[in-house]
Design a protein around this motif. Structure first.
Motif, short mmCIF file in Angstrom:
data_model
loop_
_atom_site.label_atom_id
_atom_site.label_comp_id
_atom_site.label_asym_id
_atom_site.label_seq_id
_atom_site.Cartn_x
_atom_site.Cartn_y
_atom_site.Cartn_z
N LYS A 21 -16.24 -29.21 5.46
CA LYS A 21 -15.32 -27.31 5.44
C LYS A 21 -14.40 -27.30 5.79
O LYS A 21 -14.38 -27.62 7.03
CB LYS A 21 -16.48 -26.29 5.52
N VAL B 95 -14.06 -22.05 4.01
CA VAL B 95 -15.19 -20.87 4.27
C VAL B 95 -14.30 -19.95 4.88
O VAL B 95 -12.96 -19.85 5.09
CB VAL B 95 -15.88 -20.63 5.09
N ASN C 99 -19.38 -17.82 0.53
CA ASN C 99 -18.22 -18.56 1.63
C ASN C 99 -17.04 -17.18 2.17
O ASN C 99 -16.21 -17.04 2.19
CB ASN C 99 -17.17 -19.13 0.64
#
Ligand code: PEP
Ligand code: MN
Length: 261
Positions: A95, A124, A154
């Protein structure tokens, strides 16, 4: 922190490849979800503003090592550049964390950054509360980024305290309001990440405010950790070492456990 906390840790600012390589090594040994590899620093006065675009290779290096990078983006152009550069190098389940800093209170910029972040589910976005006290404004930041189509899954909300006004007997850099943070968590359903570094302002205070925060239902922390804080180019006084990070995590989990018993 009652459930598995989200841990964002690492230097205030990325300074060199050597520093980030050490940080990657230390983060890999620990339960760190995102490593701070921060390239753009808002500054009160002219000075070191971060490596900027020159540091993009450090984000790639971090992602290639299997560590999730995180950094502040000041302009939508930063978000686009970082996403284009880093996303192709993320490992499986990797991520990328982008955040909007406390001083970046232009809703057009906030919404545009969120619109870009919403293009890839691996991104995110975290928003930090504004420096002045206002629950309305803080909720408004969340409203603006959600209005850009970003999913709540998110999004993270960072509580970094409010700038003190007047004499400030607390000695803290910023004054936390956990009740307000918890109330916003309840109304928005967005997880709250506490920032002991920018709240505390110096190492003893960082420990003190982190321990106090453990009594609240926070979902994680963002904490500044540097292998050699005395020689850091920014926020020297508040950065802790990796062994201190271990102590802090231990103190916070003990406190949380004690509360659960
Ligand atoms: C930071 O997290 O790097 C930072 C500058 O903090 P804030 O935006 O909360 O002042
Ligand atoms: Mn800092």
């Amino acid at each position: 922190m009652r459930h598995k906390p989200i841990i964002i840790a690492g230097p205030c600012a990325a300074e060199s490849q050597e520093q980030i390589d050490i940080a990657i090594r230390e983060a890999t040994k620990r339960d760190v979800d995102f490593l701070r590899v921060n390239l753009w620093k808002p500054r009160t006065k002219p000075g070191f503003e971060g490596l900027g675009e020159k540091g993009l290779s450090l984000l790639v290096r971090t992602a290639q090592a299997g560590v999730n990078p995180g950094l502040e983006v000041i302009m939508p152009e930063h978000a686009a550049l970082v996403m284009d550069t880093v996303l192709p190098h993320l490992k499986r389940d990797g991520k990328l964390l982008l955040w909007i800093g406390a001083r970046n209170q232009n809703h057009i910029v906030q919404r545009e950054i969120a619109r870009l972040a919403a293009r890839d589910p691996r991104v995110v976005l975290m928003v930090k509360n504004q420096p002045w006290v206002s629950q309305d404004h803080w909720e408004g930041i969340i409203g603006h980024v959600l209005s850009a189509g970003l999913s709540k899954e998110n999004l993270l909300n960072c509580h970094r305290g409010f700038a003190p006004s007047g004499s400030n007997p607390s000695g803290l850099r910023n004054i936390p309001d956990h009740d307000m943070a918890m109330s916003i968590k309840e109304t928005t359903g967005v997880p709250v990440i506490f920032d002991p570094s920018h709240t505390g302002g110096n190492v003893p205070n960082v420990f003190r405010v982190a321990e106090v925060a453990s009594a609240y239902d926070i979902n994680g922390i963002i904490i500044e950790v540097h292998h050699d804080p005395a020689h850091a180019l920014t926020d020297q006084k508040q950065q802790i070492t990796w062994p201190e990070f271990d102590m802090l995590m231990e103190t916070m989990s003990q406190k949380t456990l004690a509360l659960q018993l």
